[in-house]
Design an enzyme around this catalytic site. Structure first.
Site, PDB file in Angstrom:
ATOM      1  N   ARG A 112       0.838  -1.191   0.000  1.00 46.27           N
ATOM      2  CA  ARG A 112       0.000   0.000   0.000  1.00 46.27           C
ATOM      3  C   ARG A 112       0.881   1.251   0.000  1.00 46.27           C
ATOM      4  O   ARG A 112       1.988   1.244   0.518  1.00 46.27           O
ATOM      5  CB  ARG A 112      -0.913   0.013   1.231  1.00 46.27           C
ATOM      6  CG  ARG A 112      -2.131  -0.913   1.119  1.00 46.27           C
ATOM      7  CD  ARG A 112      -3.042  -0.800   2.318  1.00 46.27           C
ATOM      8  NE  ARG A 112      -2.380  -1.292   3.516  1.00 46.27           N
ATOM      9  CZ  ARG A 112      -1.824  -0.533   4.435  1.00 46.27           C
ATOM     10  NH1 ARG A 112      -1.860   0.795   4.325  1.00 46.27           N
ATOM     11  NH2 ARG A 112      -1.229  -1.065   5.481  1.00 46.27           N
ATOM     12  N   TYR A 262      -1.653  -3.544  -6.790  1.00 49.11           N
ATOM     13  CA  TYR A 262      -1.429  -4.291  -5.561  1.00 49.11           C
ATOM     14  C   TYR A 262      -2.606  -4.227  -4.576  1.00 49.11           C
ATOM     15  O   TYR A 262      -3.111  -3.128  -4.283  1.00 49.11           O
ATOM     16  CB  TYR A 262      -0.140  -3.812  -4.857  1.00 49.11           C
ATOM     17  CG  TYR A 262       0.211  -4.821  -3.806  1.00 49.11           C
ATOM     18  CD1 TYR A 262       0.864  -6.000  -4.149  1.00 49.11           C
ATOM     19  CD2 TYR A 262      -0.231  -4.667  -2.510  1.00 49.11           C
ATOM     20  CE1 TYR A 262       1.090  -6.980  -3.215  1.00 49.11           C
ATOM     21  CE2 TYR A 262      -0.003  -5.642  -1.569  1.00 49.11           C
ATOM     22  CZ  TYR A 262       0.654  -6.794  -1.920  1.00 49.11           C
ATOM     23  OH  TYR A 262       0.847  -7.768  -0.996  1.00 49.11           O
ATOM     24  N   LYS A 271      -9.724  -2.047   1.843  1.00 47.56           N
ATOM     25  CA  LYS A 271      -9.388  -0.908   2.694  1.00 47.56           C
ATOM     26  C   LYS A 271     -10.156   0.351   2.292  1.00 47.56           C
ATOM     27  O   LYS A 271     -10.593   1.121   3.140  1.00 47.56           O
ATOM     28  CB  LYS A 271      -7.883  -0.625   2.634  1.00 47.56           C
ATOM     29  CG  LYS A 271      -7.011  -1.836   2.960  1.00 47.56           C
ATOM     30  CD  LYS A 271      -7.261  -2.359   4.343  1.00 47.56           C
ATOM     31  CE  LYS A 271      -6.281  -3.487   4.665  1.00 47.56           C
ATOM     32  NZ  LYS A 271      -6.476  -4.055   5.996  1.00 47.56           N
ATOM     33  N   HIS A 291     -10.469  -2.148  11.567  1.00 46.62           N
ATOM     34  CA  HIS A 291      -9.407  -3.030  11.073  1.00 46.62           C
ATOM     35  C   HIS A 291      -9.219  -4.149  12.102  1.00 46.62           C
ATOM     36  O   HIS A 291      -8.227  -4.166  12.837  1.00 46.62           O
ATOM     37  CB  HIS A 291      -8.130  -2.208  10.899  1.00 46.62           C
ATOM     38  CG  HIS A 291      -7.034  -2.900  10.144  1.00 46.62           C
ATOM     39  ND1 HIS A 291      -5.710  -2.533  10.267  1.00 46.62           N
ATOM     40  CD2 HIS A 291      -7.055  -3.919   9.249  1.00 46.62           C
ATOM     41  CE1 HIS A 291      -4.958  -3.299   9.485  1.00 46.62           C
ATOM     42  NE2 HIS A 291      -5.750  -4.150   8.859  1.00 46.62           N
ATOM     43  N   SER A 313      -1.296  -3.623  10.405  1.00 45.63           N
ATOM     44  CA  SER A 313      -0.986  -4.509   9.293  1.00 45.63           C
ATOM     45  C   SER A 313       0.232  -5.377   9.615  1.00 45.63           C
ATOM     46  O   SER A 313       1.238  -4.880  10.132  1.00 45.63           O
ATOM     47  CB  SER A 313      -0.710  -3.669   8.048  1.00 45.63           C
ATOM     48  OG  SER A 313      -1.840  -2.871   7.772  1.00 45.63           O
ATOM     49  N   CYS A 315       0.636  -7.638  11.876  1.00 47.24           N
ATOM     50  CA  CYS A 315       0.920  -7.763  13.310  1.00 47.24           C
ATOM     51  C   CYS A 315       0.137  -8.879  13.978  1.00 47.24           C
ATOM     52  O   CYS A 315       0.028  -8.906  15.207  1.00 47.24           O
ATOM     53  CB  CYS A 315       0.666  -6.445  14.014  1.00 47.24           C
ATOM     54  SG  CYS A 315       1.882  -5.185  13.585  1.00 47.24           S
ATOM     55  N   ASP A 338      -9.516  -9.577   9.042  1.00 49.47           N
ATOM     56  CA  ASP A 338      -8.972  -8.249   8.734  1.00 49.47           C
ATOM     57  C   ASP A 338      -9.917  -7.092   9.018  1.00 49.47           C
ATOM     58  O   ASP A 338      -9.478  -6.035   9.430  1.00 49.47           O
ATOM     59  CB  ASP A 338      -8.540  -8.203   7.263  1.00 49.47           C
ATOM     60  CG  ASP A 338      -7.584  -7.058   6.948  1.00 49.47           C
ATOM     61  OD1 ASP A 338      -6.580  -6.904   7.681  1.00 49.47           O
ATOM     62  OD2 ASP A 338      -7.847  -6.304   6.005  1.00 49.47           O
ATOM     63  N   ARG A 432       1.635 -12.290  -0.367  1.00 49.36           N
ATOM     64  CA  ARG A 432       0.333 -12.644   0.208  1.00 49.36           C
ATOM     65  C   ARG A 432      -0.329 -13.809  -0.517  1.00 49.36           C
ATOM     66  O   ARG A 432      -0.018 -14.109  -1.666  1.00 49.36           O
ATOM     67  CB  ARG A 432      -0.591 -11.429   0.135  1.00 49.36           C
ATOM     68  CG  ARG A 432      -0.007 -10.251   0.933  1.00 49.36           C
ATOM     69  CD  ARG A 432      -1.006  -9.462   1.671  1.00 49.36           C
ATOM     70  NE  ARG A 432      -0.373  -8.513   2.569  1.00 49.36           N
ATOM     71  CZ  ARG A 432      -0.825  -8.195   3.775  1.00 49.36           C
ATOM     72  NH1 ARG A 432      -1.916  -8.766   4.237  1.00 49.36           N
ATOM     73  NH2 ARG A 432      -0.195  -7.327   4.528  1.00 49.36           N
TER      74      ARG A 432
END
Ligand code: GTP
Ligand code: SPV
Ligand code: MN
Length: 650
Positions: A112, A262, A271, A291, A313, A315, A338, A432
């Site tokens: 991002r 991406y 998002k 989030h 993100s 974590c 998420d 990912r």
């Protein structure tokens, strides 16, 4: 578009591919179908509601695609797109698994881009707090509507020339749920179409809802068309990194994204919609778009509860949401990994849904040891991005050292031969997997319940190498909101930040706020009045505290069930905690450690160094003062001052 050879080659490659797409699509279409002169190569323009049709026409006039493809979400359509992407060099197949694919992005398009992400409102203050004069704001970027129009005009005219524009009708949340919302994404990227098919409910059922006049969030995306063409070797991943921009206009529910293919920049349901636009809708309608993961946990007595957790993100949300508890008798089930949309119901119970339909999860670190449930999820119907490939048609990333045949040859995410002595990671740290949620062996039976699941605890957490204990509980809701506001975490590869610097990341939402963070805090504080008897308890967790030798003090992953056990017993009002200046921590012996291998330095794990906390309070105070100014709600300032006083008296 400059008249230059490389560019022409690029266009001719794209045009060949789009001719190929036409051939592929021919059985179900007639080429006579068109929308204001643009060919419809798939789908029926009459199936579009007048509003959707107008949006498609408007964007087609701007972007000038060669073709329009209205997505139905079918298997055959997806197969067509996968073949097309293979043909264009965007993906390669992974014959070791069932229907799995590997995409390698342009190395300039791997994460991002927070610095190029804007919220556009008339009034700047609506979007970002009043920062102290001379201080750069770090709580989002604002743009005026005029500048947004200009940014669009500088990038979009003709940007889809020679390409197909896909019309993706999608639902965030189960189709038809009262908590769900609809979007329409227009994109020139088949990778986005295939990924949105995994991450959202996409296709005909949503088109039917739209035909009934249902409103939608408008999502325009183009991978872009750079003025100076990119190198040939990246022709499979068109993008325009120099001019990438991601724009949101909450007033009209518009999202416009240019230049990047991406994940978080291009799968606009995620998002951009579910968090940024979502949070502005949630503010208006009185709910929360966060989030957060949602997990269900059943204790040995058979009592089931649901927990939501916000970690920044990369974590640990996916890992916690899918964990295999090591504590006997416990069962964890996954609702989402998420994003959570949560609302207090008519009885004052907070209920949450996962608006997504798949997992776009961090690959490195995922292994049978750390996350066996993810390992059982990702090896069918999955698009991998920027992982390494093995010579037996499989994938590889850091963390799979013990699970790969030592004989195979490995090709890194850049397409280069790789071995351990290469000294670089084989997979990009932000590589990912994109997998359907219903493939998860522990997906919760209620994960698609239109009413959502009841949430009894909210966890905040981050990567805190020093000073912050494994777990502590807030004194009350207001103190809990302060804990969310004061969150900090080491930066990760999920965005463009370099190195591991400690950053403020309130509510794990810093990159995702759709409006002024001060107003967001007011909104959270106001939730208390909406709740009934059962306001969720708020906790802070930290799996990442390190010893003086730089080793993690806590084993994490499945062992985190020990922390969840304590949390559940706190929800049941068990008297197993002791008050400290920062909150309640487990009383001596209250955290179950039975069966845990190795020596855990519990004193170190729960120590509260006074110097550290004095500094922490002042860092938070400076952050609030510089970044929020008079947008900081008084109750949060009061919490900070109360913490300072408690720490000073430690
Ligand atoms: P986003 O998808 O970016 O929002 O991230 P996420 O919060 O879902 O992060 P994820 O669960 O994918 O974890 C990211 C990294 O943290 C992975 O490399 C994990 O292996 C690692 N990780 C997750 N949980 C733990 C833990 O309990 N302890 C340690 N040491 N590492 C963990
Ligand atoms: C994150 O960065 O928090 C993600 C991945 O979940 S992305 O969708 O790319 O933003
Ligand atoms: Mn995320």
């Amino acid at each position: 578009m400059p008249d230059n050879v490389e560019k022409n080659q690029y266009i001719s490659c794209v045009t060949t591919a789009s001719r190929y797409a036409k051939t592929m699509a021919q059985p179900n279409v007639g080429l006579y179908k068109h929308l204001r002169g643009t060919n419809i190569v798939h789908g029926d323009p009459h199936s579009l509601s007048p509003k959707v049709r107008a949006y498609v026409e408007e964007c087609a006039a701007l972007c000038q695609p060669e073709n329009i493809h209205i997505c139905d979400g079918s298997d055959s359509e997806n197969l067509q797109l996968l073949r097309l992407m293979q043909h264009q060099g965007t993906i390669q197949s992974l014959p070791k698994y069932d229907n799995c694919w590997l995409a390698r992005t342009n190395p300039a398009d791997v994460a991002r881009v927070e610095s190029r992400t804007y919220i556009c409102t008339r009034d700047r203050r609506e979007t970002i707090p009043n920062t102290k004069p001379g201080v750069k704001g770090v709580l989002g970027n604002w743009m005026s509507p005029e500048d947004m129009d200009l940014a669009i005009q500088q990038r979009f005219p003709g940007c889809m020339r020679g390409r197909t524009m896909y019309v993706i009708p999608f639902s965030m949340g189960p189709v038809g749920s009262p908590l769900s919302k609809i979007g329409v994404e227009l994109t020139d990227s088949p990778y986005v179409v295939s990924s949105m098919r995994v991450m959202t409910r996409m296709g005909t059922p949503v088109l039917n809802l739209l035909a009934e006049g249902e409103d939608f969030v408008r999502c325009l995306h183009s991978v872009g068309s750079p003025a100076v063409p990119l190198k040939d070797e990246y022709s499979g991943w068109p993008c325009d990194p120099e001019r990438t921009i991601i724009l949101h206009k909450p007033d009209t529910n518009d999202i416009v994204s240019y230049g990047s293919g991406y994940g978080g920049n291009s799968l606009l349901g995620k998002k951009c919609f579910a968090l940024r636009i979502g949070s502005t809708i949630a503010k208006r309608e009185g709910w929360l778009a966060e989030h957060m993961l949602i997990l269900g946990i059943t204790n040995p007595e058979g009592r089931k509860r649901y927990i939501a957790a916000a970690f920044p993100s990369a974590c640990g949300k996916t890992n916690l949401a899918m964990m295999n508890p090591t504590l006997p008798g416990y069962k964890v089930e996954c609702v989402g990994d998420d994003i959570a949309w949560m609302k207090f119901d008519e009885n004052g119970q907070l209920r949450g849904i996962n608006p997504e339909n798949g997992f776009f999860g961090v690959a490195p670190g995922t292994s049978t040891e750390t996350n066996p449930n993810a390992m059982k999820t990702v090896f069918k119907n999955t698009i991998f991005t920027n992982v390494a490939a093995t010579s037996d048609g499989g994938v590889y990333w850091e963390g799979l050292e013990n699970e790969v045949d030592p004989q195979v040859e490995i090709t890194d995410w850049l397409g280069q031969p790789w071995n351990k002595s290469t000294g670089r990671p084989a997979a990009h740290p932000n590589s990912r997997f994109c997998s359907p949620a219903d493939q998860c062996p522990i997906i919760d039976p209620a994960w698609e319940d239109p009413k959502g699941v009841p949430i009894d605890a909210i966890l905040f957490g981050g990567r805190r190498p020093a000073g912050v204990p494994l777990v502590y509980e807030s004194f009350n809701w207001q103190h809990g909101v302060f804990l969310g506001a004061a969150m900090r975490s080491e930066s990760t590869a999920a965005a463009e930040h370099k190195g591991k610097v400690l950053m403020h990341d309130p509510f794990a939402m810093r990159p995702f706020f759709g409006y002024n963070f001060g107003h967001y805090l007011e909104h959270w504080l106001s939730m208390q009045a909406r709740s009934g008897a059962s306001l969720p308890k708020i906790f802070h967790v930290n799996w990442f505290r390190k010893s003086s030798e730089g080793k993690f003090l806590w084993p994490g992953f499945g062992e985190n069930s020990r922390v969840l056990d304590w949390i559940l017993r706190r929800i049941d009002n068990e008297n197993n905690a002791e008050a400290t200046p920062i909150g309640y921590i487990p009383a001596p012996g209250a955290l179950r450690l039975d069966g845990l291998e190795g020596n855990i330095d519990m004193d170190e794990l729960f120590s509260l160094p006074k110097d550290f906390w004095l500094q922490e309070v002042e860092d938070i105070a400076r952050y609030f003062e510089e970044q929020l100014g008079n947008d900081l709600p008084t109750p949060i300032l009061n919490e900070l001052n109360a913490l300072r006083e408690r720490v000073q008296n430690m």
